[in-house]
Design an enzyme around this catalytic site. Structure first.
Site, short mmCIF file in Angstrom:
data_model
loop_
_atom_site.label_atom_id
_atom_site.label_comp_id
_atom_site.label_asym_id
_atom_site.label_seq_id
_atom_site.Cartn_x
_atom_site.Cartn_y
_atom_site.Cartn_z
NE ARG A 30 -3.09 5.57 -6.23
CZ ARG A 30 -3.05 5.18 -5.20
NH1 ARG A 30 -1.55 4.34 -6.09
NH2 ARG A 30 -3.01 6.07 -3.74
CB THR A 71 -8.29 8.55 -10.48
OG1 THR A 71 -7.33 8.34 -9.58
CG2 THR A 71 -7.56 9.44 -12.01
CG MET A 110 -6.66 1.92 -4.25
SD MET A 110 -4.66 1.98 -5.24
CE MET A 110 -4.29 0.55 -5.56
CB CYS A 111 -8.20 7.70 -4.46
SG CYS A 111 -10.02 7.47 -3.99
N GLY A 112 -6.28 8.34 -7.17
CA GLY A 112 -4.97 8.79 -7.08
C GLY A 112 -5.52 10.89 -7.33
#
Lengths: 253, 298
Positions: free
Chosen positions: B32, B149, B1-3
């Protein structure tokens, strides 16, 4: 091997897309995706094919729109969608009037999904049946692990498309990226454009009459019959050398 | 994930809205990366002055007092603008190294998150929307910005472990993915005089690009060689004083979508993050190709 009758599945022919006078509109500005899907999933498989039509407004790239439908509904989505749109679809005709995010039609069983724009990665991944028609391009891993779906892409397909495809057909009018059909089983791939490279155990195969007939039927469903010449496509499939492990092939896996 | 969300403004009329648009884009990426978030903004600068964005690992509240001490120590005017847990300290550009060294020696709780004529970095642990509100990101204008994020995988959830990372003047980088050879690249960078401040793998990637730029390479060239030298999966979005770049790993492991209009170029992990942008309905939408650097400059 794996001969599949064209048109065997119900509700998959684009010409059969129905227009219903009483289309119900659901706006995702005011309705949650969860409520939308609960409404669509409430229809059972005995629903009449002219019974229910939906138009989904303001999708704004939301994920998991119109997943898990088990009825011959008509669903039109007015805009771009996020991940997994139409996933697990059975019998429904879903039109996406925009682009689709990752995994459109993932694990679809039957029915039609028509993407008017581009599709992101993993379009039609692991899908068992039905037709996924993409007017634009599909990016990487299109048809990964496909298990019987037909995917027709009017643009190009990205790298690793058809990866481990087991059965079904993948047609691309444009170019294909690197490692096409890597570790493919019995899925058939038809590409009209340039193929960047073939993946492990994927080879070009002769385009015989039965393949021309199969391809023509697919083009017909994509409304491209007599517009595109089937002879311009090349066929790719499995060399069947990596089905069973052999030590001499260790480097190819 | 991560955004990731990035916005590079091509025409000046949208510049006052940079922070507002970036915060809106980031808001859709909270799911995310709910554990921390950060924003890098290229804001207006003053000729001959350099900005240092500072934070404290001991929750120092009074950066004004620190600014006064620094001003006396270097015998030059220093201005301080506090924002939530951070402060932007503006110093004479020719004294920036002196100021840096003074801070490292005399304020050991302080971490310097960025340095440059324009770059300001704000990052904290917490829910991204709350962080954007606490810092007042929406009120900031500028030419381009990048937000992240974080859903941490490679190092602890701390403010200094959040993205963006900056390892050179007006340079910053955010990352979605993880690097598997960051320990060996970290050692190489150490020998070349670039010492990452955290255990984070992304800071190593930022340091790698800084080294390549120091060697006289263009950002495009540096991004290209990183495909060979960095192992793992990544989508990078990088900022320089007047540029904005994007790179995905060769198998395009992580999602990326871009939009371009006459007014801006925007990057996001998901399309829905682009929907707050003006004119998005008629924007050119595309996915950046794997192992292909994309770069825009003012």
């Amino acid at each position: 091997m794996n001969q599949i009758d064209i048109g065997k599945w119900s509700q998959r022919d684009l010409n059969m897309l129905r227009t219903s006078s009483d289309t119900r509109e659901i706006d995702l500005l005011t309705t949650s995706v969860r409520d939308l899907n609960a409404t669509l999933q409430a229809f059972g498989s005995n629903t009449r094919s002219d019974e229910a039509s939906f138009r989904v407004l303001t999708p704004n790239g939301a994920h998991a729109i119109a997943v898990g439908i088990d009825a011959p509904l008509n669903v039109e989505i007015a805009g771009h969608v996020g991940y997994y749109c139409g996933g697990m679809n059975k019998c429904a005709s879903i039109i996406i009037d925009g682009n689709a995010g990752q995994g459109v039609g993932e694990n679809m069983m039957s029915g039609v999904i028509h993407v008017k724009g581009d599709a992101s990665q993993c379009a039609g991944a692991t899908a068992h049946g039905g037709l996924l028609l993409i007017e634009g391009n599909a990016s990487a891993r299109c048809g990964i692990s496909m298990k019987g779906i037909d995917i027709v892409v009017k643009g190009g397909i990205g790298h690793l498309s058809g990866f481990m495809g087991q059965t079904g057909r993948l047609v691309a009018f444009g170019d294909a990226g690197e490692a096409l059909g890597d570790s493919i089983y019995e899925a058939r791939i038809y590409v009209r454009g340039k193929v960047e490279s073939l993946g492990a155990d994927c080879i070009e195969k002769e385009l015989r009459d039965e393949h021309r007939a199969e391809l023509f039927a697919l083009l017909k469903q994509a409304d491209e019959a007599h517009k595109a010449d089937v002879s311009e496509f090349r066929r790719y499939g499995s060399a069947r050398k990596l089905y069973n492990f052999h030590i001499d092939n260790a480097g190819a896996y | 994930m991560c955004g990731i969300a990035g916005l590079f403004i091509k025409r000046t009329r949208l510049q006052p809205r940079l922070g507002e648009l970036l915060a809106s884009m980031t808001s859709t990426l909270c799911s995310r990366g709910p554990d921390s978030a950060g924003f890098a903004l290229y804001t207006a600068g003053e000729p001959g002055r350099a900005k240092l964005t500072l934070t404290s690992v001991e929750e120092r509240a009074d950066f004004e007092a620190l600014g006064e001490m620094l001003s006396r120590a270097v015998s030059a005017p220093v201005s301080v603008v506090g924002r939530y847990t951070h402060a932007v300290v503006t110093v004479p550009a020719d004294l920036v190294n002196l100021c840096r060294n003074w801070l490292l020696e005399n304020a050991q709780d302080v971490r310097i998150l960025s340095e440059g004529g324009h770059l300001e970095i704000y990052k904290e642990v917490g829910y991204p929307d709350d962080i954007a509100r606490s810092f007042g990101i929406a009120s900031l204008g500028g030419t381009h910005g990048i937000a992240h994020t974080r859903m941490a995988t490679e190092s602890a959830v701390t403010a200094t472990g959040a993205h963006p990372f900056s390892t050179g003047p007006d340079q910053c980088l955010v990352h979605n993915g993880s690097l598997s050879n960051h320990a060996s690249v970290r050692r190489e960078l150490g020998r070349d005089g670039i010492v990452p401040q955290t255990e984070n793998d992304t800071e190593v990637a930022a340091g790698y690009l800084t080294r390549e730029l120091k060697r006289g390479r263009s950002l495009g060239e540096a991004l290209k060689s990183s495909v060979e030298d960095l192992d793992g999966f990544f989508t990078f979005v990088v900022g320089t004083k007047n540029g904005f770049g994007v790179l995905r790993d060769p198998i395009a492991c992580k999602p990326a979508v871009m939009a371009e209009t006459d007014d801006y170029v925007a990057f996001a992990s998901e399309y829905r993050s682009l929907t707050p942008l003006p004119g998005i309905k008629s924007a050119k939408l595309f996915e950046p190709k794997p192992a292909t650097p994309y770069f825009w400059e003012h």
